[in-house]
Design a protein around this motif. Structure first.
Motif, PDB file in Angstrom:
ATOM      1  N   ILE A 123      10.533  39.021  49.625  1.00  0.00           N
ATOM      2  CA  ILE A 123      11.139  39.001  48.287  1.00  0.00           C
ATOM      3  C   ILE A 123      10.524  37.948  47.365  1.00  0.00           C
ATOM      4  O   ILE A 123      10.598  38.098  46.158  1.00  0.00           O
ATOM      5  CB  ILE A 123      12.680  38.871  48.332  1.00  0.00           C
ATOM      6  CG1 ILE A 123      13.139  37.525  48.878  1.00  0.00           C
ATOM      7  CG2 ILE A 123      13.296  40.015  49.073  1.00  0.00           C
ATOM      8  CD1 ILE A 123      14.651  37.309  48.792  1.00  0.00           C
ATOM      9  N   LEU A 124       9.913  36.909  47.900  1.00  0.00           N
ATOM     10  CA  LEU A 124       9.303  35.871  47.054  1.00  0.00           C
ATOM     11  C   LEU A 124       7.818  35.678  47.340  1.00  0.00           C
ATOM     12  O   LEU A 124       7.256  34.654  47.007  1.00  0.00           O
ATOM     13  CB  LEU A 124      10.040  34.536  47.220  1.00  0.00           C
ATOM     14  CG  LEU A 124      11.485  34.502  46.750  1.00  0.00           C
ATOM     15  CD1 LEU A 124      12.090  33.128  46.996  1.00  0.00           C
ATOM     16  CD2 LEU A 124      11.598  34.870  45.278  1.00  0.00           C
ATOM     17  N   ARG A 125       7.156  36.655  47.955  1.00  0.00           N
ATOM     18  CA  ARG A 125       5.767  36.445  48.332  1.00  0.00           C
ATOM     19  C   ARG A 125       4.775  36.830  47.244  1.00  0.00           C
ATOM     20  O   ARG A 125       3.613  36.543  47.344  1.00  0.00           O
ATOM     21  CB  ARG A 125       5.427  37.188  49.618  1.00  0.00           C
ATOM     22  CG  ARG A 125       5.309  38.664  49.406  1.00  0.00           C
ATOM     23  CD  ARG A 125       4.363  39.315  50.412  1.00  0.00           C
ATOM     24  NE  ARG A 125       4.140  40.671  50.018  1.00  0.00           N
ATOM     25  CZ  ARG A 125       3.220  41.053  49.150  1.00  0.00           C
ATOM     26  NH1 ARG A 125       2.423  40.186  48.594  1.00  0.00           N
ATOM     27  NH2 ARG A 125       3.104  42.319  48.814  1.00  0.00           N
ATOM     28  N   VAL A 126       5.215  37.517  46.184  1.00  0.00           N
ATOM     29  CA  VAL A 126       4.286  37.930  45.145  1.00  0.00           C
ATOM     30  C   VAL A 126       3.812  36.712  44.353  1.00  0.00           C
ATOM     31  O   VAL A 126       4.452  35.668  44.325  1.00  0.00           O
ATOM     32  CB  VAL A 126       4.893  39.007  44.220  1.00  0.00           C
ATOM     33  CG1 VAL A 126       5.151  40.296  44.982  1.00  0.00           C
ATOM     34  CG2 VAL A 126       6.157  38.519  43.553  1.00  0.00           C
ATOM     35  N   MET A 127       2.661  36.857  43.705  1.00  0.00           N
ATOM     36  CA  MET A 127       1.982  35.731  43.053  1.00  0.00           C
ATOM     37  C   MET A 127       2.867  34.977  42.055  1.00  0.00           C
ATOM     38  O   MET A 127       2.898  33.753  42.051  1.00  0.00           O
ATOM     39  CB  MET A 127       0.721  36.233  42.352  1.00  0.00           C
ATOM     40  CG  MET A 127      -0.201  35.123  41.922  1.00  0.00           C
ATOM     41  SD  MET A 127      -0.904  34.185  43.288  1.00  0.00           S
ATOM     42  CE  MET A 127      -1.994  35.367  43.994  1.00  0.00           C
TER      43      MET A 127
ATOM     44  N   ILE B  93       9.990  19.142  51.087  1.00  0.00           N
ATOM     45  CA  ILE B  93      10.229  20.204  50.113  1.00  0.00           C
ATOM     46  C   ILE B  93       9.228  21.307  50.410  1.00  0.00           C
ATOM     47  O   ILE B  93       8.029  21.048  50.493  1.00  0.00           O
ATOM     48  CB  ILE B  93       9.995  19.708  48.659  1.00  0.00           C
ATOM     49  CG1 ILE B  93      10.893  18.534  48.314  1.00  0.00           C
ATOM     50  CG2 ILE B  93      10.180  20.862  47.668  1.00  0.00           C
ATOM     51  CD1 ILE B  93      10.547  17.862  46.988  1.00  0.00           C
ATOM     52  N   MET B  94       9.704  22.517  50.567  1.00  0.00           N
ATOM     53  CA  MET B  94       8.795  23.654  50.727  1.00  0.00           C
ATOM     54  C   MET B  94       8.468  24.171  49.333  1.00  0.00           C
ATOM     55  O   MET B  94       9.336  24.253  48.481  1.00  0.00           O
ATOM     56  CB  MET B  94       9.437  24.755  51.559  1.00  0.00           C
ATOM     57  CG  MET B  94       9.694  24.348  52.988  1.00  0.00           C
ATOM     58  SD  MET B  94       8.222  23.817  53.890  1.00  0.00           S
ATOM     59  CE  MET B  94       7.344  25.354  54.036  1.00  0.00           C
ATOM     60  N   GLY B  95       7.213  24.553  49.113  1.00  0.00           N
ATOM     61  CA  GLY B  95       6.821  24.926  47.761  1.00  0.00           C
ATOM     62  C   GLY B  95       6.206  26.292  47.589  1.00  0.00           C
ATOM     63  O   GLY B  95       5.857  26.662  46.489  1.00  0.00           O
ATOM     64  N   ALA B  96       6.054  27.083  48.634  1.00  0.00           N
ATOM     65  CA  ALA B  96       5.489  28.421  48.479  1.00  0.00           C
ATOM     66  C   ALA B  96       6.606  29.435  48.647  1.00  0.00           C
ATOM     67  O   ALA B  96       7.387  29.360  49.593  1.00  0.00           O
ATOM     68  CB  ALA B  96       4.395  28.669  49.516  1.00  0.00           C
ATOM     69  N   GLY B  97       6.696  30.406  47.732  1.00  0.00           N
ATOM     70  CA  GLY B  97       7.765  31.392  47.764  1.00  0.00           C
ATOM     71  C   GLY B  97       7.951  32.056  49.108  1.00  0.00           C
ATOM     72  O   GLY B  97       9.068  32.247  49.577  1.00  0.00           O
ATOM     73  N   ARG B  98       6.866  32.391  49.761  1.00  0.00           N
ATOM     74  CA  ARG B  98       6.981  33.117  51.031  1.00  0.00           C
ATOM     75  C   ARG B  98       7.445  32.235  52.183  1.00  0.00           C
ATOM     76  O   ARG B  98       7.655  32.718  53.282  1.00  0.00           O
ATOM     77  CB  ARG B  98       5.652  33.770  51.379  1.00  0.00           C
ATOM     78  CG  ARG B  98       4.525  32.787  51.589  1.00  0.00           C
ATOM     79  CD  ARG B  98       3.232  33.509  51.897  1.00  0.00           C
ATOM     80  NE  ARG B  98       2.146  32.583  51.944  1.00  0.00           N
ATOM     81  CZ  ARG B  98       1.249  32.417  50.990  1.00  0.00           C
ATOM     82  NH1 ARG B  98       1.319  33.129  49.903  1.00  0.00           N
ATOM     83  NH2 ARG B  98       0.283  31.546  51.126  1.00  0.00           N
ATOM     84  N   SER B  99       7.601  30.928  51.964  1.00  0.00           N
ATOM     85  CA  SER B  99       8.027  30.008  53.026  1.00  0.00           C
ATOM     86  C   SER B  99       9.441  29.481  52.832  1.00  0.00           C
ATOM     87  O   SER B  99       9.918  28.703  53.638  1.00  0.00           O
ATOM     88  CB  SER B  99       7.070  28.809  53.084  1.00  0.00           C
ATOM     89  OG  SER B  99       5.769  29.241  53.360  1.00  0.00           O
ATOM     90  N   LEU B 100      10.127  29.892  51.784  1.00  0.00           N
ATOM     91  CA  LEU B 100      11.449  29.354  51.485  1.00  0.00           C
ATOM     92  C   LEU B 100      12.524  30.007  52.348  1.00  0.00           C
ATOM     93  O   LEU B 100      12.260  30.938  53.091  1.00  0.00           O
ATOM     94  CB  LEU B 100      11.757  29.553  50.004  1.00  0.00           C
ATOM     95  CG  LEU B 100      10.756  28.887  49.044  1.00  0.00           C
ATOM     96  CD1 LEU B 100      11.143  29.145  47.606  1.00  0.00           C
ATOM     97  CD2 LEU B 100      10.629  27.407  49.301  1.00  0.00           C
ATOM     98  N   SER B 101      13.746  29.513  52.222  1.00  0.00           N
ATOM     99  CA  SER B 101      14.865  30.012  53.020  1.00  0.00           C
ATOM    100  C   SER B 101      15.397  31.315  52.418  1.00  0.00           C
ATOM    101  O   SER B 101      16.259  31.318  51.543  1.00  0.00           O
ATOM    102  CB  SER B 101      15.973  28.960  53.083  1.00  0.00           C
ATOM    103  OG  SER B 101      17.035  29.408  53.889  1.00  0.00           O
ATOM    104  N   VAL B 102      14.835  32.424  52.885  1.00  0.00           N
ATOM    105  CA  VAL B 102      15.208  33.755  52.404  1.00  0.00           C
ATOM    106  C   VAL B 102      15.425  34.679  53.597  1.00  0.00           C
ATOM    107  O   VAL B 102      14.917  34.429  54.681  1.00  0.00           O
ATOM    108  CB  VAL B 102      14.122  34.337  51.470  1.00  0.00           C
ATOM    109  CG1 VAL B 102      14.019  33.539  50.189  1.00  0.00           C
ATOM    110  CG2 VAL B 102      12.768  34.380  52.153  1.00  0.00           C
TER     111      VAL B 102
END
Length: 163
Positions: A102-106, A88-97
């Motif tokens: 788009i998901l790297r902000v805190m 399971i990936m858990g950091a926004g900046r590492s997900l399938s995007v």
């Protein structure tokens, strides 16, 4: 020239990484889908919309990110890498995007980390793998912890409710 009286006052204790590698999943979330407020049946978190605002006209001026209403759902599928079971990936900046920006902000890093942890707990409790865990079990734990909610505004979840 002109900095002869300058000196180093302080440095950060750790290096902050803004972007890194991101996974290739069976589904890829796009900025267009996110900002359109797309809802998904396998949602495990809600994204927070934001707008970058720059008040100063200088092209090198820093801007600020101003929160807007929730943008859309974050589906479970973007947390799972294609062809790798048990991860399971858990950091926004590492997900399938389509763009890790788009998901790297805190706020997204926190909410996706929370959702990944809740999903891991549901997976272990159910004796399943991340790819086979019933999505209802994951969503129930995410709702209990406050990273998935109905409607536009995030509810207040008192710390005692998470014990």
């Amino acid at each position: 020239p002109g900095l002869e009286n300058s000196f180093l006052l302080q440095t950060a204790e750790s290096l902050g990484v803004r972007l890194s590698r991101h996974l290739d999943g069976d589904f890829q979330l796009t900025n267009k889908l996110l900002t359109a407020g797309t809802r998904y049946p396998d949602a495990v978190a809600r994204a927070v919309g934001y707008t970058s605002v720059k008040k100063h006209p200088d092209p090198k001026a820093w801007g600020a990110q101003v929160n807007a209403p929730a943008a859309g759902d974050l589906p479970w599928r973007i947390f799972l890498p294609k062809g790798v079971d048990g991860l399971i990936m858990g950091a926004g900046r590492s997900l399938s995007v389509d763009s890790p920006w788009i998901l790297r902000v805190m706020v997204h890093t926190m909410i996706t980390g929370n959702a990944a942890g809740a999903a891991a707990a549901a997976t272990v409790k159910g004796g399943a793998t991340p790819q086979s865990v019933p999505i209802g079990a994951v969503q129930a734990e995410c709702r209990r912890q406050g990273c998935l909610w109905e409607g536009e505004a995030a509810p207040h979840v008192p710390p005692a409710a998470l014990a």
